[in-house]
Every structure is written in C-alpha cells, then in structure tokens.
Write a protein that holds these residues in place. Structure first.
Motif, PDB file in Angstrom:
ATOM      1  N   TYR A   5      25.826   6.684  -9.002  1.00 50.02           N
ATOM      2  CA  TYR A   5      24.789   6.759  -7.975  1.00 50.02           C
ATOM      3  C   TYR A   5      24.600   5.424  -7.254  1.00 50.02           C
ATOM      4  O   TYR A   5      24.581   5.366  -6.020  1.00 50.02           O
ATOM      5  N   GLU A   6      24.483   4.351  -8.008  1.00 45.80           N
ATOM      6  CA  GLU A   6      24.150   3.061  -7.413  1.00 45.80           C
ATOM      7  C   GLU A   6      25.335   2.427  -6.678  1.00 45.80           C
ATOM      8  O   GLU A   6      25.155   1.764  -5.657  1.00 45.80           O
ATOM      9  N   GLU A   7      26.559   2.618  -7.202  1.00 37.42           N
ATOM     10  CA  GLU A   7      27.721   1.969  -6.597  1.00 37.42           C
ATOM     11  C   GLU A   7      28.443   2.861  -5.589  1.00 37.42           C
ATOM     12  O   GLU A   7      29.082   2.360  -4.659  1.00 37.42           O
ATOM     13  N   ARG A   8      28.346   4.195  -5.783  1.00 35.69           N
ATOM     14  CA  ARG A   8      29.143   5.090  -4.946  1.00 35.69           C
ATOM     15  C   ARG A   8      28.306   6.157  -4.250  1.00 35.69           C
ATOM     16  O   ARG A   8      28.836   6.952  -3.479  1.00 35.69           O
ATOM     17  N   GLY A   9      27.010   6.224  -4.559  1.00 35.85           N
ATOM     18  CA  GLY A   9      26.137   7.189  -3.920  1.00 35.85           C
ATOM     19  C   GLY A   9      26.384   8.615  -4.341  1.00 35.85           C
ATOM     20  O   GLY A   9      26.005   9.557  -3.645  1.00 35.85           O
ATOM     21  N   ARG A  10      27.014   8.824  -5.507  1.00 37.30           N
ATOM     22  CA  ARG A  10      27.377  10.169  -5.945  1.00 37.30           C
ATOM     23  C   ARG A  10      26.454  10.674  -7.048  1.00 37.30           C
ATOM     24  O   ARG A  10      26.064   9.921  -7.944  1.00 37.30           O
ATOM     25  N   VAL A  11      26.128  11.960  -6.971  1.00 40.66           N
ATOM     26  CA  VAL A  11      25.504  12.678  -8.078  1.00 40.66           C
ATOM     27  C   VAL A  11      26.301  13.968  -8.229  1.00 40.66           C
ATOM     28  O   VAL A  11      26.247  14.843  -7.374  1.00 40.66           O
ATOM     29  N   TYR A  12      27.076  14.045  -9.290  1.00 42.34           N
ATOM     30  CA  TYR A  12      27.978  15.188  -9.449  1.00 42.34           C
ATOM     31  C   TYR A  12      27.251  16.465  -9.874  1.00 42.34           C
ATOM     32  O   TYR A  12      27.639  17.568  -9.495  1.00 42.34           O
ATOM     33  N   PHE A  13      26.213  16.334 -10.692  1.00 38.58           N
ATOM     34  CA  PHE A  13      25.540  17.525 -11.222  1.00 38.58           C
ATOM     35  C   PHE A  13      24.745  18.233 -10.125  1.00 38.58           C
ATOM     36  O   PHE A  13      23.874  17.620  -9.488  1.00 38.58           O
ATOM     37  N   PRO A  14      25.018  19.514  -9.888  1.00 41.80           N
ATOM     38  CA  PRO A  14      24.341  20.252  -8.815  1.00 41.80           C
ATOM     39  C   PRO A  14      22.824  20.295  -9.023  1.00 41.80           C
ATOM     40  O   PRO A  14      22.342  20.529 -10.131  1.00 41.80           O
ATOM     41  N   GLY A  15      22.095  20.045  -7.952  1.00 42.20           N
ATOM     42  CA  GLY A  15      20.650  20.160  -7.993  1.00 42.20           C
ATOM     43  C   GLY A  15      19.924  19.041  -8.698  1.00 42.20           C
ATOM     44  O   GLY A  15      18.702  19.100  -8.865  1.00 42.20           O
ATOM     45  N   VAL A  16      20.645  18.011  -9.116  1.00 41.52           N
ATOM     46  CA  VAL A  16      20.019  16.908  -9.855  1.00 41.52           C
ATOM     47  C   VAL A  16      19.677  15.765  -8.905  1.00 41.52           C
ATOM     48  O   VAL A  16      20.519  15.305  -8.137  1.00 41.52           O
ATOM     49  N   ASP A  17      18.423  15.331  -8.973  1.00 41.54           N
ATOM     50  CA  ASP A  17      17.959  14.175  -8.207  1.00 41.54           C
ATOM     51  C   ASP A  17      17.939  12.985  -9.161  1.00 41.54           C
ATOM     52  O   ASP A  17      17.176  12.964 -10.133  1.00 41.54           O
ATOM     53  N   PHE A  18      18.781  12.007  -8.895  1.00 35.69           N
ATOM     54  CA  PHE A  18      18.881  10.838  -9.777  1.00 35.69           C
ATOM     55  C   PHE A  18      17.523  10.183  -9.988  1.00 35.69           C
ATOM     56  O   PHE A  18      17.198   9.743 -11.094  1.00 35.69           O
ATOM     57  N   ASN A  19      16.729  10.114  -8.947  1.00 33.21           N
ATOM     58  CA  ASN A  19      15.439   9.425  -9.031  1.00 33.21           C
ATOM     59  C   ASN A  19      14.372  10.230  -9.765  1.00 33.21           C
ATOM     60  O   ASN A  19      13.299   9.710 -10.070  1.00 33.21           O
ATOM     61  N   GLN A  20      14.682  11.498 -10.034  1.00 33.70           N
ATOM     62  CA  GLN A  20      13.741  12.335 -10.786  1.00 33.70           C
ATOM     63  C   GLN A  20      14.460  13.044 -11.931  1.00 33.70           C
ATOM     64  O   GLN A  20      14.142  14.175 -12.276  1.00 33.70           O
ATOM     65  N   PHE A  21      15.433  12.364 -12.516  1.00 35.39           N
ATOM     66  CA  PHE A  21      16.217  12.930 -13.613  1.00 35.39           C
ATOM     67  C   PHE A  21      15.355  12.965 -14.870  1.00 35.39           C
ATOM     68  O   PHE A  21      14.960  11.927 -15.410  1.00 35.39           O
ATOM     69  N   ASP A  22      15.041  14.176 -15.331  1.00 32.04           N
ATOM     70  CA  ASP A  22      14.117  14.306 -16.449  1.00 32.04           C
ATOM     71  C   ASP A  22      14.761  15.025 -17.635  1.00 32.04           C
ATOM     72  O   ASP A  22      15.937  15.402 -17.607  1.00 32.04           O
ATOM     73  N   LYS A  23      13.967  15.219 -18.681  1.00 29.24           N
ATOM     74  CA  LYS A  23      14.456  15.812 -19.920  1.00 29.24           C
ATOM     75  C   LYS A  23      14.966  17.231 -19.706  1.00 29.24           C
ATOM     76  O   LYS A  23      15.967  17.647 -20.301  1.00 29.24           O
ATOM     77  N   SER A  24      14.297  17.981 -18.850  1.00 32.98           N
ATOM     78  CA  SER A  24      14.701  19.360 -18.593  1.00 32.98           C
ATOM     79  C   SER A  24      16.080  19.421 -17.949  1.00 32.98           C
ATOM     80  O   SER A  24      16.945  20.199 -18.373  1.00 32.98           O
ATOM     81  N   ALA A  25      16.313  18.588 -16.940  1.00 30.57           N
ATOM     82  CA  ALA A  25      17.617  18.563 -16.268  1.00 30.57           C
ATOM     83  C   ALA A  25      18.703  18.091 -17.223  1.00 30.57           C
ATOM     84  O   ALA A  25      19.812  18.653 -17.255  1.00 30.57           O
ATOM     85  N   LYS A  26      18.388  17.094 -18.031  1.00 30.21           N
ATOM     86  CA  LYS A  26      19.349  16.565 -19.000  1.00 30.21           C
ATOM     87  C   LYS A  26      19.707  17.627 -20.036  1.00 30.21           C
ATOM     88  O   LYS A  26      20.881  17.795 -20.395  1.00 30.21           O
ATOM     89  N   SER A  27      18.734  18.383 -20.502  1.00 27.28           N
ATOM     90  CA  SER A  27      18.973  19.413 -21.523  1.00 27.28           C
ATOM     91  C   SER A  27      19.887  20.525 -21.010  1.00 27.28           C
ATOM     92  O   SER A  27      20.765  21.004 -21.736  1.00 27.28           O
ATOM     93  N   LEU A  28      19.690  20.945 -19.766  1.00 28.96           N
ATOM     94  CA  LEU A  28      20.542  21.987 -19.189  1.00 28.96           C
ATOM     95  C   LEU A  28      21.992  21.531 -19.091  1.00 28.96           C
ATOM     96  O   LEU A  28      22.921  22.293 -19.392  1.00 28.96           O
ATOM     97  N   ILE A  29      22.187  20.293 -18.694  1.00 27.48           N
ATOM     98  CA  ILE A  29      23.532  19.733 -18.611  1.00 27.48           C
ATOM     99  C   ILE A  29      24.161  19.664 -20.000  1.00 27.48           C
ATOM    100  O   ILE A  29      25.334  20.017 -20.195  1.00 27.48           O
ATOM    101  N   GLU A  30      23.380  19.248 -20.977  1.00 30.38           N
ATOM    102  CA  GLU A  30      23.888  19.107 -22.345  1.00 30.38           C
ATOM    103  C   GLU A  30      24.275  20.456 -22.947  1.00 30.38           C
ATOM    104  O   GLU A  30      25.285  20.557 -23.668  1.00 30.38           O
ATOM    105  N   GLU A  31      23.518  21.486 -22.657  1.00 27.41           N
ATOM    106  CA  GLU A  31      23.862  22.825 -23.152  1.00 27.41           C
ATOM    107  C   GLU A  31      25.205  23.283 -22.587  1.00 27.41           C
ATOM    108  O   GLU A  31      26.034  23.864 -23.305  1.00 27.41           O
ATOM    109  N   ASP A  32      25.426  23.008 -21.316  1.00 32.98           N
ATOM    110  CA  ASP A  32      26.681  23.381 -20.667  1.00 32.98           C
ATOM    111  C   ASP A  32      27.855  22.619 -21.286  1.00 32.98           C
ATOM    112  O   ASP A  32      28.917  23.199 -21.560  1.00 32.98           O
ATOM    113  N   ILE A  33      27.669  21.340 -21.525  1.00 31.13           N
ATOM    114  CA  ILE A  33      28.737  20.523 -22.112  1.00 31.13           C
ATOM    115  C   ILE A  33      29.062  20.982 -23.526  1.00 31.13           C
ATOM    116  O   ILE A  33      30.236  21.104 -23.900  1.00 31.13           O
TER     117      ILE A  33
END
Length: 280
Positions: free
Chosen positions: A180-208
């Motif tokens: 995000y900081e060096e390349r301006g990228r956020v790969y995860f759909p619908g994820v806002d880097f500045n509001q990345f919270d536990k709920s968003a992290k948990s959904l990603i972790e379940e998928d992984i």
C-alpha cells in the motif's frame, strides 16, 4: 563438458544464485528436493523473481517498456532455445525440457502487467491475479516434478493451484503495508487499508486456511523426490500464517511479519528427520 553444456550450466547456476539472494525460505525448500529438481526449480524462481522485480523495484524506469521487452525476449528464448540473458536461457531450458505450457507463462506475465495498471482489485481481478502470479508458478513446478506424467499432473493440478494461492495470499497479508505505502496496491477485494479491522482480517484468514487444507491431498500424492521440499514450504508458510493470525490488524498494517532464519532451519530439520522417521 562441451562449450554449450558449460553455457547451459552457468546460466542455471545464475538462477540458483538469484534464488539464494532473494529467498532464504525458498532456497531451504529446494535443498530438500531430490537433487535432480534443484536447478530446474531455481530456473523457474529466477524467471519469476526478475519479472516481479521489473514491476516492484524499478520505479524510475519505464516499467511497461521493460516488461514488454522481457516478455518478447522470453518467448524468443523459448522458440530459439537460446538467450544471452542467463535468466531467460536457464528458464527456456526447463520450459523446453519439461514441456511447460506456454499458457502458464502467458498467464504469469499478464499478472505482472496487471501490477502496472491495478491498485484496487475486485473479486474477478483478484482471482485472475492470484492465478497468474501464483497458481501457474506452482503448475510450472509441478510439470518438473511429474517428469512428463500427464495423468499425475492432471490429478495434482487443482491442489497445486490451491497451495500456490495460499502462499500468495499469505504474502499479501505479510506485505500489506509495503504494497500500500510503496506501490499503492491493495490486493484483497473490498479492503480499505486505512480501516483494516479484525472482521476483514478474519475473512481473509478463513479463505487462506481453506486453500491450505485443500492443498494437503496433493502434497501427499507428489513423487517422493518432490514431496519433502513442498512439505517444508507448506509448513513454513503455515507457520508464518499462524504468526500473522495471532497478531492484531494494526500490527500487520505497521510492520512486515517475518520468521527468523534460525526458526526456518529448525523447521527444515524437523521436517526432514520427521520424514525420515515416518512421523510427518
């Protein structure tokens, strides 16, 4: 060894050096493969590493132009079976020997092109990127491991893709700050880097975790000479993932999570001896 063989061997060893310089964990994993697989997998890594460098490192250069030239030179090397670029010559040796499908290479290079254009990914582009940047790399390696056995390749194709996807998604979580900081990228759909919270992290972790689970059947069915190396890579990434899962969202948005080299070596040795004793 004649002059051509010396040239071939030297270019393959260049790819080994690249792998050793860029990835301690990948190098450790390769060393647990059967020796016959070492240089072919180094060649694949060298190719994908240098393509990735074009889009991630050379910020003051014409990245699109560099990547277009790299792509042209790749296909020319494969067709003519020669390149004065040692990375591409080593890669074409492996592509031609193991009959790696050109559509896998095209998908990979397309994902590199996507990095030049996309900063925010929707579901469709995310899946497209994951396939091209990670799943096809696993399939290239699988082509080497099965040594021409198309039936085995077809059977292991799906779990190989799942493992590649799991690795890439863990990398995305690990590198979320720098992407995000060096390349301006956020790969995860619908994820806002500045509001990345536990709920968003948990959904990603379940998928992984689902990808990791789905890949296990493939690891178990790999040829003996490849199984241990892939298992080491699996366990390393699972351990890295477990560490990321244990941390709050604000930590991974502030620092890159790592596994110390001492723990990587401990993991390697534990997996190696566990395999020898039949307990892993």
């Amino acid at each position: 060894m004649n002059a051509i063989e010396l040239f071939d061997q030297t270019t393959l060893e260049c790819s080994r050096l690249i792998t050793q310089r860029y990835s301690t964990s990948f190098t450790l994993g390769i060393k647990t493969l059967d020796k016959k697989f070492h240089l072919p997998i180094y060649a694949i890594y060298g190719f994908v590493r240098y393509a990735d460098e074009i889009v991630d490192t050379f910020h003051d250069q014409d990245k699109a132009g560099l990547l277009a030239r790299f792509k042209k030179d790749t296909y020319e090397a494969i067709e003519t079976k020669l390149s004065l670029n040692p990375v591409l010559h080593a890669f074409q040796l492996i592509v031609n020997k193991y009959r790696i499908d050109l559509d896998l290479i095209e998908a990979f290079l397309h994902s590199m092109e996507m990095d030049l254009d996309y900063q925010l990914y929707n579901d469709s582009k995310y899946q497209e990127y994951i396939y091209g940047s990670a799943e096809v790399v696993g399939l290239m390696c699988l082509k080497v491991f099965v040594e021409g056995d198309q039936k085995m390749y077809d059977q292991l194709k799906s779990p190989a893709c799942k493992l590649g996807a799991a690795f890439q998604k863990v990398n995305f979580l690990r590198d979320i700050k720098s992407d995000y900081e060096e390349r301006g990228r956020v790969y995860f759909p619908g994820v806002d880097f500045n509001q990345f919270d536990k709920s968003a992290k948990s959904l990603i972790e379940e998928d992984i975790q689902k990808d990791f689970n789905d890949s296990l059947v493939g690891i178990a069915a790999l040829p003996a000479g490849a199984k241990l190396g892939v298992k080491v890579a699996y366990l390393y990434y699972q351990k890295l993932f477990d560490k990321i899962k244990s941390l709050p969202p604000e930590t991974i948005t502030q620092e890159r999570i790592r596994i110390p080299n001492s723990k990587k070596i401990t993991l390697l040795l534990g997996t190696y001896f566990g395999n020898k004793l039949g307990i892993s």
